[in-house]
Design a protein around this motif. Sequence first.
Motif, PDB file in Angstrom:
ATOM      1  N   TRP A  31       0.838  -1.194   0.000  1.00 14.89           N
ATOM      2  CA  TRP A  31       0.000   0.000   0.000  1.00 14.89           C
ATOM      3  C   TRP A  31       0.876   1.248   0.000  1.00 14.89           C
ATOM      4  O   TRP A  31       1.880   1.317   0.698  1.00 14.89           O
ATOM      5  CB  TRP A  31      -0.908   0.032   1.220  1.00 14.89           C
ATOM      6  CG  TRP A  31      -1.819  -1.143   1.369  1.00 14.89           C
ATOM      7  CD1 TRP A  31      -1.818  -2.033   2.392  1.00 14.89           C
ATOM      8  CD2 TRP A  31      -2.863  -1.556   0.483  1.00 14.89           C
ATOM      9  NE1 TRP A  31      -2.790  -2.988   2.205  1.00 14.89           N
ATOM     10  CE2 TRP A  31      -3.456  -2.720   1.032  1.00 14.89           C
ATOM     11  CE3 TRP A  31      -3.359  -1.075  -0.728  1.00 14.89           C
ATOM     12  CZ2 TRP A  31      -4.505  -3.388   0.422  1.00 14.89           C
ATOM     13  CZ3 TRP A  31      -4.404  -1.747  -1.333  1.00 14.89           C
ATOM     14  CH2 TRP A  31      -4.967  -2.876  -0.764  1.00 14.89           C
ATOM     15  N   GLU A  65      -2.222   4.178   3.961  1.00 16.50           N
ATOM     16  CA  GLU A  65      -3.195   3.361   4.676  1.00 16.50           C
ATOM     17  C   GLU A  65      -3.715   4.147   5.862  1.00 16.50           C
ATOM     18  O   GLU A  65      -2.963   4.836   6.552  1.00 16.50           O
ATOM     19  CB  GLU A  65      -2.540   2.061   5.139  1.00 16.50           C
ATOM     20  CG  GLU A  65      -3.526   0.993   5.610  1.00 16.50           C
ATOM     21  CD  GLU A  65      -2.863  -0.359   5.805  1.00 16.50           C
ATOM     22  OE1 GLU A  65      -3.556  -1.289   6.249  1.00 16.50           O
ATOM     23  OE2 GLU A  65      -1.649  -0.483   5.515  1.00 16.50           O
ATOM     24  N   ALA A  76      -7.111   2.055   2.159  1.00 12.73           N
ATOM     25  CA  ALA A  76      -5.750   1.846   1.678  1.00 12.73           C
ATOM     26  C   ALA A  76      -5.695   2.154   0.195  1.00 12.73           C
ATOM     27  O   ALA A  76      -6.695   2.034  -0.530  1.00 12.73           O
ATOM     28  CB  ALA A  76      -5.286   0.412   1.947  1.00 12.73           C
TER      29      ALA A  76
END
Length: 519
Positions: free
Chosen positions: A68, A71, A87
């Motif tokens: 990611w 997030e 995310a």
Amino acid sequence: MMTDLILPALILIPFIGGLLCWVGERFGLGLPRWVALLSMLLVFLLTLQIWAEGSYTMPAIGAQTTQWQLEYQAPWIPALGISIHLALDGLSLLMIMLTGLLGFMAVACSWSEIQRHVGFFHLNLLWSLGGVIGVFLAIDMFLFFFFWEMMLVPVYFLIALWGHSGSDGKSRIYAATKFFIFTQAAGLIMLVGILALVFINFSQTQVLSFDYHHLLGTKMDPGMEMALMLCFFVAFAVKLPVVPFHSWLPDAHAQAPTAGSVDLAGILLKTAAYGMLRFALPFFPNASLEFAPVAMWLGIFGVFYGAFLAFGQNDVKRLIAYTSVSHMGFVLIGIYSGNMLTMQGLVMQMLAHGFSAAGLFILCGELYERVHTRDLRQMGGLWGKFRYLPAIMMFFCAALLGMPGTGNFVGEFLILLGAWKVSPLITILATSSLVLAGLYSLIIIHRALFGESKHEGDLPDLSPREIAIMVSLMGILLFLGLYPQPVLNTSWSAMAGIEQLYQSASAAPVPSVMTPELR
């Protein structure tokens, strides 16, 4: 410097902007338009900032977690394992960037079209876009379902309150109700799948959670995995749409206002493809691999079915709607081919189709404002009536058929190249369908622009605002076609993670019902 709070901000900006539009209508019709325009511009600029500061490297081979970029997580209903978990990776970033830019275009193209209840119109438009952004960011399955259902209500009002009467006599209320019933029923099927997945995971871990990472890798017997995968697939197939779940789309497009059509074709259809990539394949890799032959043949059928139905349409918006059914067949083939080439290709296809379909629907709205019809039988000879519109229409028709130099060509080429590794027969059939794309593009050009003119007197040409919208979309399509590498780099990491999950399933023993061609 970016913070994780930028993710909830991306969702809240359209919602707050929509409320300000509704309240601000009392101060004049111009205020809601400017508030909506600036809200979507701010969303797009924030995505550009994230893109400029992000790093989209390929995850390590065998990595079990998604890489990611940002997030954000906050508790919501801890007793049920539900949190506000957002995310963002390269895939979701590109989809939100598409949403912000087309949302901006949707507001701009409806500037003069919408003259009543302007504040409430922009409230619904922005809330639908906010719901879409929530779908692209949510990785808590309860939150995802919340946004998935929530974005349907504003679209219903956009069609029901500001839509047009169809050329076949069907009302905007009919179209809005049909859209809502189809998508709502499909969403409830997905809810069953989500709850079943959560309970199965709870029985194994003794932890009640709707979190994406916690649900990944849940062990199920093949029959149960296939059943739950189908719950997700049906919900996404209705929204994509996949034949035979497509019948709501032509009616919705024919009756929707221009901004509603841009929202539907350019953005909402992409939430279904995103859902398949983000959830259906990673949660159920073995069942997805087993189902891949069926899905790919559904995609081929949709490609031809949409093209053939497009030939028989007289309403230009219905014609373009059926071309969307055809092009989404390519997306379905790309998803279930399951290799890096097709996944990168379908990202390009989703972006390019979003911009090209949006451009064509905006052109339909501009034509309707001038000739007061969408019936191709009542058009003709428009080449001599306008200075800029014919050339612009020809460009977008060329983009629709996948002309080299446009993003559509790159997307279709990569999908076909990757699909050849999986099924040469399906690839050959899909390639032959491109001839049909050329035919329905020529139908639009020939029947609208050439022949004897059916309109006496002068018709007003495109305004500077309308030209700016169309030139911007044309420039984006050319950029995607001539230099797609930045987009491919951005989606690389996300697509690699999904491909790893799919390959891990293909490395396992293949069930006997899998066709040899797709082994």
